[in-house]
Write an enzyme that holds these catalytic residues in place. Structure first.
Site, PDB file in Angstrom:
ATOM      1  N   HIS A 122      -0.869  -7.970  -3.111  1.00 40.72           N
ATOM      2  CA  HIS A 122       1.188  -7.814  -3.057  1.00 40.72           C
ATOM      3  C   HIS A 122       1.510  -7.925  -2.034  1.00 40.72           C
ATOM      4  CE1 HIS A 122      -0.417  -4.178  -2.642  1.00 40.72           C
ATOM      5  NE2 HIS A 122       0.930  -3.046  -3.344  1.00 40.72           N
ATOM      6  N   ASP A 177       9.072  -2.994  -0.400  1.00 37.88           N
ATOM      7  CA  ASP A 177       9.870  -1.806  -1.672  1.00 37.88           C
ATOM      8  C   ASP A 177       8.286  -2.674  -2.583  1.00 37.88           C
ATOM      9  OD1 ASP A 177      11.180   0.133  -2.570  1.00 37.88           O
ATOM     10  OD2 ASP A 177      11.119  -0.782  -3.875  1.00 37.88           O
ATOM     11  N   LYS A 229      -8.536  -7.282   1.060  1.00 43.54           N
ATOM     12  CA  LYS A 229      -7.586  -6.178   1.168  1.00 43.54           C
ATOM     13  C   LYS A 229      -6.199  -7.265   1.298  1.00 43.54           C
ATOM     14  CE  LYS A 229      -3.979  -3.202  -0.085  1.00 43.54           C
ATOM     15  NZ  LYS A 229      -3.430  -1.153   0.286  1.00 43.54           N
TER      16      LYS A 229
HETATM   17  P1  ITT Z   1       9.194   3.222   2.322  1.00 39.68           P
HETATM   18  O1  ITT Z   1       9.988   3.198   1.437  1.00 39.68           O
HETATM   19  O2  ITT Z   1       9.416   3.867   4.182  1.00 39.68           O
HETATM   20  O3  ITT Z   1       8.978   1.901   2.565  1.00 39.68           O
HETATM   21  P2  ITT Z   1       7.278   4.904   0.486  1.00 39.68           P
HETATM   22  O4  ITT Z   1       6.109   4.659   0.739  1.00 39.68           O
HETATM   23  O5  ITT Z   1       8.520   5.265  -0.166  1.00 39.68           O
HETATM   24  O6  ITT Z   1       7.645   4.600   2.139  1.00 39.68           O
HETATM   25  P3  ITT Z   1       7.741   2.182  -2.039  1.00 39.68           P
HETATM   26  O7  ITT Z   1       8.947   3.337  -2.311  1.00 39.68           O
HETATM   27  O8  ITT Z   1       7.921   0.576  -1.460  1.00 39.68           O
HETATM   28  O9  ITT Z   1       7.781   2.623   0.100  1.00 39.68           O
HETATM   29  O10 ITT Z   1       6.330   3.190  -2.711  1.00 39.68           O
HETATM   30  C1  ITT Z   1       5.466   2.379  -2.256  1.00 39.68           C
HETATM   31  C2  ITT Z   1       4.261   3.713  -3.201  1.00 39.68           C
HETATM   32  O11 ITT Z   1       4.081   2.244  -4.322  1.00 39.68           O
HETATM   33  C3  ITT Z   1       3.454   3.945  -2.392  1.00 39.68           C
HETATM   34  O12 ITT Z   1       4.382   4.968  -1.886  1.00 39.68           O
HETATM   35  C4  ITT Z   1       2.217   3.932  -3.279  1.00 39.68           C
HETATM   36  O13 ITT Z   1       2.058   5.202  -4.245  1.00 39.68           O
HETATM   37  C5  ITT Z   1       2.458   2.636  -4.186  1.00 39.68           C
HETATM   38  N1  ITT Z   1       1.587   1.542  -3.362  1.00 39.68           N
HETATM   39  C6  ITT Z   1       2.633   0.482  -2.507  1.00 39.68           C
HETATM   40  N2  ITT Z   1       1.538  -0.397  -2.052  1.00 39.68           N
HETATM   41  C7  ITT Z   1       0.695   0.232  -1.914  1.00 39.68           C
HETATM   42  C8  ITT Z   1      -0.981  -0.689  -2.028  1.00 39.68           C
HETATM   43  O14 ITT Z   1      -1.007  -1.768  -0.756  1.00 39.68           O
HETATM   44  N3  ITT Z   1      -2.010   0.511  -2.601  1.00 39.68           N
HETATM   45  C9  ITT Z   1      -1.852   1.116  -2.579  1.00 39.68           C
HETATM   46  N4  ITT Z   1      -0.556   2.099  -3.392  1.00 39.68           N
HETATM   47  C10 ITT Z   1       0.205   1.303  -3.646  1.00 39.68           C
END
Ligand code: ITT
Length: 202
Positions: free
Chosen positions: A181, A70, A176
């Site tokens: 993170h 997450d 990257k």
């Molecule tokens: P899952 O829950 O199925 O894993 P999700 O996209 O809904 O997919 P999250 O709730 O963790 O996942 O939301 C993470 C969001 O944060 C993601 O959709 C991106 O918009 C942003 N994000 C996370 N990591 C990123 C990265 O490495 N580069 C750019 N944006 C990122």
């Protein structure tokens, strides 16, 4: 070979996690193999809470160890938003570039063209019996437009990491993965698995 299911339907995350786990001796599976598995409701107000929920729900439903991520972008000038709501920021149905533009527009509403920010990642590994371990990491940088770069996903084109030149979307994926993170959290998780291989045992 131990099996690990990547508990995410985000294609960008699957690609990065699979790249980083290649050659680890783990049979990495993705949720694409289980298209009918219900999505987990992400209603916790912390990254750790949502990661734990996704990992435990997937591991118990499939009877296999599951790794959930997450993550999100925490922007200082926006009091930490979009944070845990990064995936839904601006409402459902927006594309990644539209979300980036929305973020820049909100910064402009606050009289800013840039802001200190960080990506945060909570990574949870759950076993089918519900036992769970968690690791967290952050990637510091600055949000600034215009969008630059074609690599990565999400907010990468408007995020300038403090430890690299340009935006995250201008980095090649090995770079990257080394800095991000998600890369840092996964490295911590892999170190834990080296110490406690029984976490992936049947
Ligand atoms: P899952 O829950 O199925 O894993 P999700 O996209 O809904 O997919 P999250 O709730 O963790 O996942 O939301 C993470 C969001 O944060 C993601 O959709 C991106 O918009 C942003 N994000 C996370 N990591 C990123 C990265 O490495 N580069 C750019 N944006 C990122």
């Amino acid at each position: 070979m131990p099996t690990l299911v990547l508990a995410t339907r985000n294609a960008g995350k699957v690609r990065e996690l699979a790249e980083m786990l290649a050659g680890s001796g783990i049979d990495v599976r993705s949720l694409a193999e289980w298209p009918d598995l219900a999505d987990v409701v992400e209603d916790a107000d912390t990254f750790a809470g949502n990661a734990t929920k996704k990992a435990v729900a997937t591991a118990t439903a499939l009877g296999l160890p599951a790794l959930a991520d997450d993550s999100g972008l925490v922007v200082d000038a926006l009091d930490g938003r979009p944070g845990v709501y990064s995936a839904r920021y601006g409402g459902p149905g927006l594309t990644d570039p539209e979300r980036c533009e929305r973020l820049l527009a909100e910064l402009a509403d606050h009289g800013q063209t840039s802001s200190a920010a960080r990506f945060r990642c909570a990574m949870a590994l759950a076993r089918p019996d519900g036992a769970v371990v968690l690791r967290e990491a952050a990637w510091e940088g600055t949000v600034r437009g215009p969008r630059r770069g074609e690599n990565g996903f999400g907010y990468d084109p408007v995020f300038e990491p403090a430890d690299a030149d340009g935006t995250a979307a201008q980095l090649d994926s090995p770079t990257k993965n080394r800095l991000s993170h998600r890369g840092q959290a996964l490295a911590l998780m892999v170190a834990l698995l080296r110490d406690q291989p029984e976490l992936l045992a049947d």
